[in-house]
Design a protein around this motif. Structure first.
Motif, short mmCIF file in Angstrom:
data_model
loop_
_atom_site.label_atom_id
_atom_site.label_comp_id
_atom_site.label_asym_id
_atom_site.label_seq_id
_atom_site.Cartn_x
_atom_site.Cartn_y
_atom_site.Cartn_z
N TYR A 312 9.25 5.95 3.75
CA TYR A 312 7.95 5.62 3.34
C TYR A 312 7.59 6.47 2.30
CZ TYR A 312 2.81 5.65 3.43
OH TYR A 312 1.44 5.55 3.13
N ASP A 335 -1.36 1.91 3.76
CA ASP A 335 -0.35 1.01 3.79
C ASP A 335 0.21 0.38 2.72
OD1 ASP A 335 1.57 -0.62 5.39
OD2 ASP A 335 0.09 -1.68 6.70
N TYR A 358 6.85 5.14 8.84
CA TYR A 358 5.29 5.09 8.11
C TYR A 358 4.48 6.16 8.85
CZ TYR A 358 6.78 0.40 5.81
OH TYR A 358 7.10 -0.28 5.14
#
Length: 465
Positions: A312, A335, A358
């Motif tokens: 991520y 996000d 994440y």
RNA sequence: UCCAGCGUCGCCUAACGGUAAGGCAACCGGCUGUUAACCGGUCUGAUGGAGGUUCGAUCCCUCCCGCUGGAGCCA
């Protein structure tokens, strides 16, 4: 003998055999040579078979010459090598029986002409008679079979998790209520609230939004399991990739970490896509010709190339370094938006990407906290064109950490007691992912709207048929 | 839910505010071992609904309904 159109066209039946086909008329063309050519489809394959009906048949004038698109017939005759171009075999008819006529040919919605997908959605009960939806139905079936086969051959057990659930803690979205209470006359508790103790299940009940939590129990006993069943989300989503009722596949593997999960997701997708390419070349050719030019080449690429795997944090760096102006700002902790996913898969990398690990704040409570205590072992598989097609994670198997995570998400541990039990009794690292079946069908066929990837789509305001 | 666009014959599309056009389909006929054929002809609509502006509205304004696309949410 009764044969399917597929058997007739593929040469599975010896030339000269007396055969009988049954199906629906696509087109009828008359020839002055004293013949009518009737294209008959029975859905067994993409192409219709040509029935050649001589004008000498008893019911020729009265019935055969009046056949229009949509009529159902049974034709008996000899399977012969075709004299014409365009097909290898055809049926020289001895008899054509009209089973069902079309009352008002002008009003029959499925005319032998191009129709928009939007229009066909309004006649969802008749659209399977079109090339497009017949092909989608066959591809969808092939994919469902391939999915079960893939798991079965690898020792997975199919677990059918409940469709009705009494817990609203599945945590994946708005739920549909299931109740037998009389809405016009609701029982009340003394403090005026609805008394669900009088409802069918003695408590509030809903349609499931995910089988994952339930299937974990079977995973921690049978090691390799998966769900494949209907799922419901009462979200007011009006997009080309959301349905209120859809089918989801959720494998769950024990003694596995995130890397194993990502490997499974990649291998699984490649298998299913490969199965469609080998088993349904006729339908895929149609999609490539008429629906989406790259339908086949795109899938061949996905099947052949290794999925890119990036952290991520790396995805954020790539986006920041892109020099692109995004509508939504890019920063660690946010996000990934659709536009970001698009850039990564379509522009920067050009093939499927697995984004892993994440920030914990933007992901679900059950995802395993990494050692950095800032990220969780989550992964999304992003594909060019469809965006997120798979979301998965390693699950938090440590009781104390899971309890902390519940608290951090302000969730009631009481409601998750069964889930916590799994961490009390013989917990093991495990992981899994969720795949929206219709999203995959839409991706594979190239139809742009998920409403065309399921027979009778349910979306806000739409439950017809 | 938010933003944008659209709503004209069965379907697809056209029409500087001035009597609604074409293609496909259907029907009739011609031609052809045809193949989403080809040629000719016929038929079809008062333009999503309700108001308003105007001498006059498919075209402008308001509201409603519906659809599509994008976004959010997510699978």
């Amino acid at each position: 003998m009764i044969i399917s159109v597929r058997q007739g066209l593929r040469g599975e039946v010896e030339v000269g055999t007396k055969v009988r086909v049954r199906g629906w008329v696509r087109t009828r063309r008359d020839s002055k040579a004293g013949l009518s050519f009737i294209h008959v489809s029975d859905g067994s394959c993409f192409d219709p078979i040509q029935v050649v009906a001589p004008s000498t048949l008893a019911n020729y004038e009265a019935e055969i010459a009046k056949l229009t698109s949509g009529c159902s017939i049974e034709a008996e005759g000899t399977l012969v090598a075709s004299q014409g171009k365009g097909q290898a075999f055809e049926i020289q008819a001895d008899a054509v029986e009209v089973v069902g006529t079309v009352d008002d040919p002008e009003r029959y919605p499925i005319q032998p002409k191009a129709h928009s997908l939007e229009f066909l959605r309004e006649v969802a009960h008749l659209r399977p008679r079109t090339n497009t939806f017949g092909a989608v139905a066959r591809v969808r079936h092939t994919m469902a079979q391939a999915i079960h086969r893939y798991f079965h051959e690898r020792g997975f057990v199919w677990v059918t998790t409940p469709i009705i659930t009494a817990s609203d803690c599945e945590g994946a979205g708005q739920m549909f209520r299931v109740s037998t209470l009389d809405l016009a006359n609701l029982p009340r508790t003394p403090d005026g609230k609805v008394d669900f103790s009088q409802d069918f299940f003695g408590k509030e009940a809903f349609l499931t939004v995910s089988g994952q939590l339930a299937v974990e129990g079977y995973c921690l006993a049978l090691s390799k399991v998966y769900t494949f069943g209907p799922t419901f989300r009462a979200e007011n989503s009006n997009t080309t990739r959301h349905l209120a009722e859809f089918w989801m596949i959720e494998p769950e593997i024990a003694f596995a970490d995130l890397a194993a999960d990502a490997d499974l997701a990649e291998d699984f997708l490649k298998y299913v896509i490969g199965a469609v390419l080998t088993e349904r070349p006729d339908d895929m050719k149609f999609f490539a010709d008429r629906i989406e030019k790259t339908a086949i080449s795109r899938l061949e690429k996905v099947a052949a190339e290794r999925f890119e795997r990036i952290e991520y944090a790396e995805a954020i760096r790539l986006l920041q370094a892109s020099g692109k102006k995004f509508e939504f700002p890019v920063a660690w902790g946010a996000d990934l938006q659709t536009e970001h996913e698009r850039y990564l898969t379509e522009e920067k990398i050009g093939r499927p990407v697995v984004v892993m690990n994440y920030p914990a704040e933007i992901k679900a409570f059950y995802m395993r906290l990494n050692d950095d205590e800032k990220t969780v072992a989550a992964m999304d598989v992003l594909t060019p064109g469809m965006g997120e097609i798979i979301g998965g994670s390693q699950r938090e198997e440590r009781l104390d950490v899971l309890e902390q995570r519940l608290a951090a998400h302000k969730l009631d541990p009481e409601a998750y007691s069964f889930y916590l039990d799994l961490r009390r009794y013989g917990t093991v690292p495990h992981a899994g992912f969720g795949l929206g079946f219709e999203r995959l069908v839409a991706y594979v066929t190239g139809v742009g709207n998920i409403r065309d990837a399921i027979p009778y789509p349910r979306t806000p305001g739409h439950a017809a048929f």
